[in-house]
Motif scaffolding. Structure first.
Motif, short mmCIF file in Angstrom:
data_model
loop_
_atom_site.label_atom_id
_atom_site.label_comp_id
_atom_site.label_asym_id
_atom_site.label_seq_id
_atom_site.Cartn_x
_atom_site.Cartn_y
_atom_site.Cartn_z
N ASN A 33 -14.30 6.06 -2.55
CA ASN A 33 -13.14 4.74 -3.08
C ASN A 33 -13.36 4.71 -4.61
O ASN A 33 -12.52 3.96 -5.11
CB ASN A 33 -13.64 3.63 -2.40
N ARG A 37 -7.33 5.34 -7.27
CA ARG A 37 -5.91 5.18 -6.12
C ARG A 37 -4.63 5.50 -7.00
O ARG A 37 -3.88 5.93 -6.32
CB ARG A 37 -5.86 3.51 -5.77
N GLN A 38 -4.57 5.17 -8.37
CA GLN A 38 -3.16 5.51 -8.74
C GLN A 38 -2.98 6.97 -9.08
O GLN A 38 -1.80 7.30 -9.29
CB GLN A 38 -3.11 4.50 -10.07
N THR A 70 0.75 4.17 6.58
CA THR A 70 1.26 4.14 5.27
C THR A 70 0.12 5.04 4.78
O THR A 70 -0.74 5.34 5.14
CB THR A 70 1.10 2.62 4.76
N ASP A 72 -1.51 3.92 2.14
CA ASP A 72 -2.75 3.28 1.95
C ASP A 72 -3.61 3.35 3.32
O ASP A 72 -5.07 3.24 3.02
CB ASP A 72 -2.54 1.82 1.76
N GLU A 73 -3.22 3.18 4.42
CA GLU A 73 -3.79 3.14 5.61
C GLU A 73 -4.71 4.70 5.47
O GLU A 73 -5.75 4.87 6.11
CB GLU A 73 -3.02 3.27 6.74
N LEU A 75 -5.32 6.55 3.11
CA LEU A 75 -6.60 6.66 2.12
C LEU A 75 -7.75 5.77 2.52
O LEU A 75 -8.71 6.35 2.17
CB LEU A 75 -5.85 6.12 0.85
N GLY A 76 -7.45 4.65 3.13
CA GLY A 76 -8.37 4.09 3.59
C GLY A 76 -9.60 4.64 4.46
O GLY A 76 -10.41 4.89 4.58
#
Length: 178
Positions: A33, A37-38, A70, A72-73, A75-76
């Motif tokens: 993490n 992220r960007q 998504t 984001d999902e 990536l998480g």
């Protein structure tokens, strides 16, 4: 800590202590993490059962039930388990158990090695690999994958464009020996 992107010559080393290097400010062993992220444009994770994407096509991710995920999902999930984080600056981070365990460098970063114009020059610069694999398609030589086990490193030579096209470090297939 040696920042690889500021010192690409360190990748010539046949025996590289991976605990002493970082890429884009992220060290091997860092939590996944921490990858900004960007900068992440795509991800690969076991939560993804089907993927659609490519050049000039927005990526689409689907789980085993066909539900669209998504980015984001994905990536998480990758940051909490295993997978790959692909960044817009042609860097990739390999993740295992929520930890960055490998790096891949491609694209414009590798212009640093543009002075190498033949496979023989690559061998002179990087040394003889512990294992080399010739990649062929339809009888044509596409390139060579050179594996240096002392550095857990692969250097790919593109025989069509006569250039280094990929360098990865860490526990990628073939990097750690037989």
């Amino acid at each position: 800590m040696i920042e690889i992107l500021d010192n690409l010559d360190v990748l010539y080393e046949p025996h590289l202590d991976l605990t002493t290097v970082e890429m884009g400010g992220i060290a091997l062993g860092a939590p996944a993490n921490r990858v900004p992220r960007q900068s992440i444009t795509e991800a690969q994770s076991s939560i993804v059962a089907r993927y659609r994407g490519g050049t000039d096509v927005d990526s689409e991710y689907y789980d085993a039930d066909g539900r669209r995920l998504t980015l984001d999902e994905v990536l998480g999930h990758t940051a909490e388990s295993d997978g790959f984080l692909y960044c817009s600056d042609k860097l990739t981070y390999k993740v295992r158990a929520s930890t960055v365990v490998g790096f891949a460098i491609y694209g414009s970063h590798l212009t640093h090695y543009a002075h190498l114009t033949s496979y023989e020059e690559l061998l002179d610069a990087f040394g003889r690999p512990d294992r080399a694999h010739e990649g062929e398609a339809y009888g044509d030589l596409m390139g060579y994958d050179n594996y240096y086990w002392g550095a857990q490193k692969r250097v790919r030579w593109d025989a069509w464009d006569d250039r280094v096209s990929l360098i990865n470090l860490g526990p990628f297939e073939g990097n750690t020996g037989p």
